[in-house]
Design a protein around this motif. Structure first.
Motif, mmCIF file in Angstrom:
data_model
loop_
_atom_site.group_PDB
_atom_site.id
_atom_site.type_symbol
_atom_site.label_atom_id
_atom_site.label_comp_id
_atom_site.label_asym_id
_atom_site.label_seq_id
_atom_site.Cartn_x
_atom_site.Cartn_y
_atom_site.Cartn_z
ATOM 1 N N ASN A 69 -4.378 -2.720 -3.149
ATOM 2 C CA ASN A 69 -3.222 -3.082 -2.307
ATOM 3 C C ASN A 69 -1.918 -3.028 -3.092
ATOM 4 O O ASN A 69 -0.882 -2.620 -2.566
ATOM 5 C CB ASN A 69 -3.406 -4.476 -1.693
ATOM 6 C CG ASN A 69 -4.414 -4.478 -0.572
ATOM 7 O OD1 ASN A 69 -4.786 -3.426 -0.058
ATOM 8 N ND2 ASN A 69 -4.873 -5.649 -0.192
ATOM 9 N N THR A 70 -1.961 -3.448 -4.345
ATOM 10 C CA THR A 70 -0.776 -3.365 -5.210
ATOM 11 C C THR A 70 -0.397 -1.907 -5.415
ATOM 12 O O THR A 70 0.779 -1.541 -5.354
ATOM 13 C CB THR A 70 -1.062 -4.042 -6.567
ATOM 14 O OG1 THR A 70 -1.375 -5.411 -6.331
ATOM 15 C CG2 THR A 70 0.110 -3.927 -7.510
ATOM 16 N N TYR A 72 -1.122 0.630 -3.415
ATOM 17 C CA TYR A 72 -0.597 1.164 -2.154
ATOM 18 C C TYR A 72 0.895 0.840 -1.996
ATOM 19 O O TYR A 72 1.674 1.705 -1.594
ATOM 20 C CB TYR A 72 -1.362 0.604 -0.941
ATOM 21 C CG TYR A 72 -2.566 1.399 -0.541
ATOM 22 C CD1 TYR A 72 -2.455 2.717 -0.104
ATOM 23 C CD2 TYR A 72 -3.825 0.818 -0.575
ATOM 24 C CE1 TYR A 72 -3.575 3.439 0.287
ATOM 25 C CE2 TYR A 72 -4.956 1.545 -0.191
ATOM 26 C CZ TYR A 72 -4.817 2.846 0.230
ATOM 27 O OH TYR A 72 -5.921 3.558 0.612
ATOM 28 N N ARG A 73 1.276 -0.386 -2.279
ATOM 29 C CA ARG A 73 2.688 -0.773 -2.139
ATOM 30 C C ARG A 73 3.577 0.067 -3.050
ATOM 31 O O ARG A 73 4.649 0.528 -2.647
ATOM 32 C CB ARG A 73 2.873 -2.261 -2.427
ATOM 33 C CG ARG A 73 2.464 -3.161 -1.291
ATOM 34 C CD ARG A 73 2.933 -4.596 -1.485
ATOM 35 N NE ARG A 73 2.403 -5.213 -2.694
ATOM 36 C CZ ARG A 73 1.222 -5.809 -2.789
ATOM 37 N NH1 ARG A 73 0.433 -5.863 -1.738
ATOM 38 N NH2 ARG A 73 0.830 -6.357 -3.924
ATOM 39 N N ASP A 76 3.762 3.671 -1.787
ATOM 40 C CA ASP A 76 4.707 3.768 -0.668
ATOM 41 C C ASP A 76 6.141 3.849 -1.185
ATOM 42 O O ASP A 76 6.953 4.631 -0.675
ATOM 43 C CB ASP A 76 4.564 2.575 0.281
ATOM 44 C CG ASP A 76 3.320 2.665 1.158
ATOM 45 O OD1 ASP A 76 2.719 3.752 1.258
ATOM 46 O OD2 ASP A 76 2.952 1.620 1.743
#
Length: 160
Positions: A69-70, A72-73, A76
């Motif tokens: 998740n880190t 992915y951020r 992005d």
């Protein structure tokens, strides 16, 4: 390989990391140690990499677990700042070898080996943007992916 009206300076290795850092900082963002690590791992892949692949590589290099998740951020952020490109059909990412030059991107994706080549051809994406605008649609980022076989896989099939 680029079909745009000008020639790109393709960055590699440490030069690519410096270009990415400069581009991100010009966008008003900080180049943190974690962002640098994620970018460096992404840039080492020769094919599009998933956030999980990148998280695994960064975790091994850092000696601690980095959550996808880190990653992915940060990916992005990288896509928004033109440091990376997202291959939509495979939800994977490639480092942009010329982050200091903004173009829409066309991907050639090999269904056999996964190799992905990106082309910058502003004439094609200009036509796509114009067609979208003609219908009243406001295009933000055209995504064009062509699926097929790369030259190596096509040669392998012909030889075999």
């Amino acid at each position: 390989m680029a079909a745009s009206a000008h020639t790109h300076h393709e960055h590699h290795g440490a030069d690519l990391s410096r270009a990415a850092q400069a581009t991100l900082e010009q966008a008003g963002e900080q180049w943190t140690d974690l962002r640098a690590q994620i970018f460096d791992v992404l840039a080492k892949f020769d094919k599009p990499a998933s956030a999980y692949d990148i998280a695994d590589g960064v975790s091994k290099a850092a000696g601690r677990r980095i959550a996808p998740n880190t990653v992915y951020r940060i990916l992005d952020l990288f896509v928004g700042a033109n440091l990376a490109r997202r291959v939509e059909s495979s939800n994977a990412y490639i480092a942009n070898a010329h982050p200091d030059c903004l173009h829409d991107c066309i991907f050639l994706v090999c269904d056999s080996c996964g190799q992905t080549t990106h082309l910058d051809d502003d004439s094609i994406t200009k036509t796509v943007r114009s067609a979208a605008k003609a219908t009243g649609f406001a295009p933000v980022r055209p995504v064009i992916e062509v699926r097929g076989k790369c030259a190596d896989c096509e040669d392998d099939q012909a030889a075999g």
